[in-house]
Design a protein around this motif. Structure first.
Motif, short mmCIF file in Angstrom:
data_model
loop_
_atom_site.label_atom_id
_atom_site.label_comp_id
_atom_site.label_asym_id
_atom_site.label_seq_id
_atom_site.Cartn_x
_atom_site.Cartn_y
_atom_site.Cartn_z
N ILE A 154 0.84 -1.20 0.00
CA ILE A 154 0.00 0.00 0.00
C ILE A 154 0.88 1.25 0.00
N GLY A 155 1.94 1.23 0.80
CA GLY A 155 2.85 2.37 0.82
C GLY A 155 3.48 2.61 -0.54
N TRP A 156 3.83 1.53 -1.22
CA TRP A 156 4.44 1.66 -2.55
C TRP A 156 3.44 2.25 -3.54
N LEU A 157 2.19 1.81 -3.47
CA LEU A 157 1.15 2.36 -4.35
C LEU A 157 0.96 3.85 -4.09
N LEU A 158 0.90 4.22 -2.82
CA LEU A 158 0.73 5.62 -2.46
C LEU A 158 1.91 6.44 -2.98
N ALA A 159 3.14 5.93 -2.74
CA ALA A 159 4.33 6.65 -3.18
C ALA A 159 4.36 6.80 -4.70
N SER A 160 3.91 5.77 -5.42
CA SER A 160 3.91 5.82 -6.88
C SER A 160 2.96 6.89 -7.40
N HIS A 161 1.74 6.92 -6.84
CA HIS A 161 0.78 7.96 -7.23
C HIS A 161 1.33 9.34 -6.88
N ALA A 162 1.87 9.46 -5.68
CA ALA A 162 2.36 10.76 -5.21
C ALA A 162 3.52 11.26 -6.08
N ALA A 163 4.39 10.36 -6.49
CA ALA A 163 5.57 10.76 -7.27
C ALA A 163 5.16 11.37 -8.61
N VAL A 164 4.16 10.81 -9.25
CA VAL A 164 3.72 11.33 -10.54
C VAL A 164 3.20 12.75 -10.39
N VAL A 165 2.39 12.99 -9.36
CA VAL A 165 1.84 14.32 -9.15
C VAL A 165 2.95 15.29 -8.73
N LEU A 166 3.86 14.84 -7.87
CA LEU A 166 4.94 15.70 -7.43
C LEU A 166 5.85 16.10 -8.59
N SER A 167 6.12 15.15 -9.48
CA SER A 167 6.93 15.46 -10.65
C SER A 167 6.25 16.52 -11.51
N SER A 168 4.94 16.39 -11.68
CA SER A 168 4.19 17.37 -12.46
C SER A 168 4.21 18.74 -11.79
N ALA A 169 4.06 18.76 -10.46
CA ALA A 169 4.06 20.03 -9.72
C ALA A 169 5.41 20.73 -9.85
N ARG A 170 6.49 19.97 -9.80
CA ARG A 170 7.81 20.57 -9.94
C ARG A 170 8.03 21.10 -11.36
N HIS A 171 7.51 20.37 -12.34
CA HIS A 171 7.65 20.82 -13.72
C HIS A 171 6.92 22.14 -13.92
N VAL A 172 5.72 22.24 -13.40
CA VAL A 172 4.94 23.47 -13.53
C VAL A 172 5.63 24.62 -12.82
N GLU A 173 6.16 24.34 -11.62
CA GLU A 173 6.84 25.40 -10.87
C GLU A 173 8.10 25.86 -11.59
N ASN A 174 8.82 24.92 -12.20
CA ASN A 174 10.01 25.30 -12.97
C ASN A 174 9.64 26.19 -14.15
N LEU A 175 8.52 25.86 -14.80
CA LEU A 175 8.06 26.70 -15.91
C LEU A 175 7.71 28.10 -15.43
N ARG A 176 7.02 28.16 -14.30
CA ARG A 176 6.66 29.48 -13.74
C ARG A 176 7.90 30.29 -13.40
N GLU A 177 8.88 29.62 -12.77
CA GLU A 177 10.10 30.32 -12.40
C GLU A 177 10.86 30.79 -13.64
N GLY A 178 10.85 29.95 -14.69
CA GLY A 178 11.52 30.33 -15.93
C GLY A 178 10.87 31.54 -16.57
N MET A 179 9.54 31.57 -16.58
CA MET A 179 8.83 32.71 -17.16
C MET A 179 9.08 33.97 -16.34
N GLU A 180 9.10 33.83 -15.02
CA GLU A 180 9.35 34.99 -14.17
C GLU A 180 10.78 35.50 -14.34
N THR A 181 11.72 34.56 -14.49
CA THR A 181 13.11 34.96 -14.71
C THR A 181 13.25 35.75 -16.00
#
Length: 237
Positions: A154-181
């Motif tokens: 169950i922990g592995w399933l939770l971590a797998s789901h969480a990792a996909v969303v976290l990766s997406s969140a970081r990608h979006v934040e990097n794009l925002r930071e790039g645009m602001e820069t």
């Protein structure tokens, strides 16, 4: 959750978790909610945290309480532990079922973690197919033998789901930071062009030269230029 009949319920709760994580406004909020859901979804999990290991140094990204932070610090000090090794060695999962028994894999970490009140623990690497370095998720219980093979699944399933969303969140934040820069640097270039009556290319060259001579990042220097209306320091000529 225990029992085969509860797998559908788990699937629903994981889906709800994913939607909740996607709704978070920042990477930090996403990290904090992953920790929250770990405690809520995994039976026996009383505390959780996310840490990263960079060049052997531990950084706590999110923690449900001070015990988790102390455990992160301990893993960094002794150079071993479930979350430390998951993050450093890129191993998907580790589990210590009972901290009251001798542990061969982490002989320095386990006795000290026991003093913090840890009875059992699991660590999961947060990663995607691209092997994004997203850190590792720890789950804790004060009671020995709480986490089982099923808990690990169950922990592995939770971590797998969480990792996909976290990766997406970081990608979006990097794009925002790039645009602001780009916006900040563009504003600074405009200021330098106006002040020194130079074309865009020369204005940018002046900013880069000042950045290098003053050992300041271009983005940080551009913000200063925007605030004071000029290139700071001896490079104004």
């Amino acid at each position: 959750m225990a029992g085969t009949d509860e797998w559908p319920e788990l699937a629903v709760r994981l889906a709800e978790m994913a939607r909740d994580l996607l709704a978070q406004p920042s990477v930090q909020d996403t990290l904090d909610r992953i920790v929250y859901h770990a405690v809520q979804l995994v039976d026996g999990c009383e505390a959780a945290g996310i840490m990263s290991v960079r060049r052997g140094r531990v950084r706590t990204l999110s923690a449900s309480d001070d015990m988790v932070r102390a455990s992160d610090q301990l893993q960094g000090e002794v150079g071993e532990g479930p979350c430390f090794d998951a993050s450093r060695n890129k191993t998907e999962a580790y589990r210590i079922a009972d901290f009251t028994t001798r542990e061969k894999q982490w002989p320095r970490f386990v006795p000290e973690a026991r003093k913090l009140g840890v009875g059992s623990m699991m660590g999961f690497l947060l990663y995607t197919r691209e092997r994004d370095d997203l850190g590792a998720l720890d789950m804790y219980s004060s009671r020995p033998s709480v986490f089982t093979e099923r808990s690990e699944q169950i922990g592995w399933l939770l971590a797998s789901h969480a990792a996909v969303v976290l990766s997406s969140a970081r990608h979006v934040e990097n794009l925002r930071e790039g645009m602001e820069t780009r916006r900040v640097i563009g504003e600074a270039i405009g200021i330098v062009m106006t002040r020194y009556k130079v074309p865009e290319q020369d204005a940018f060259a002046r900013i880069v030269a000042a950045s290098q001579s003053q050992n300041i990042k271009v983005r940080d220097l551009a913000e200063t230029i925007s605030h004071i209306g000029d290139i700071p320091g001896p490079s104004r000529a």
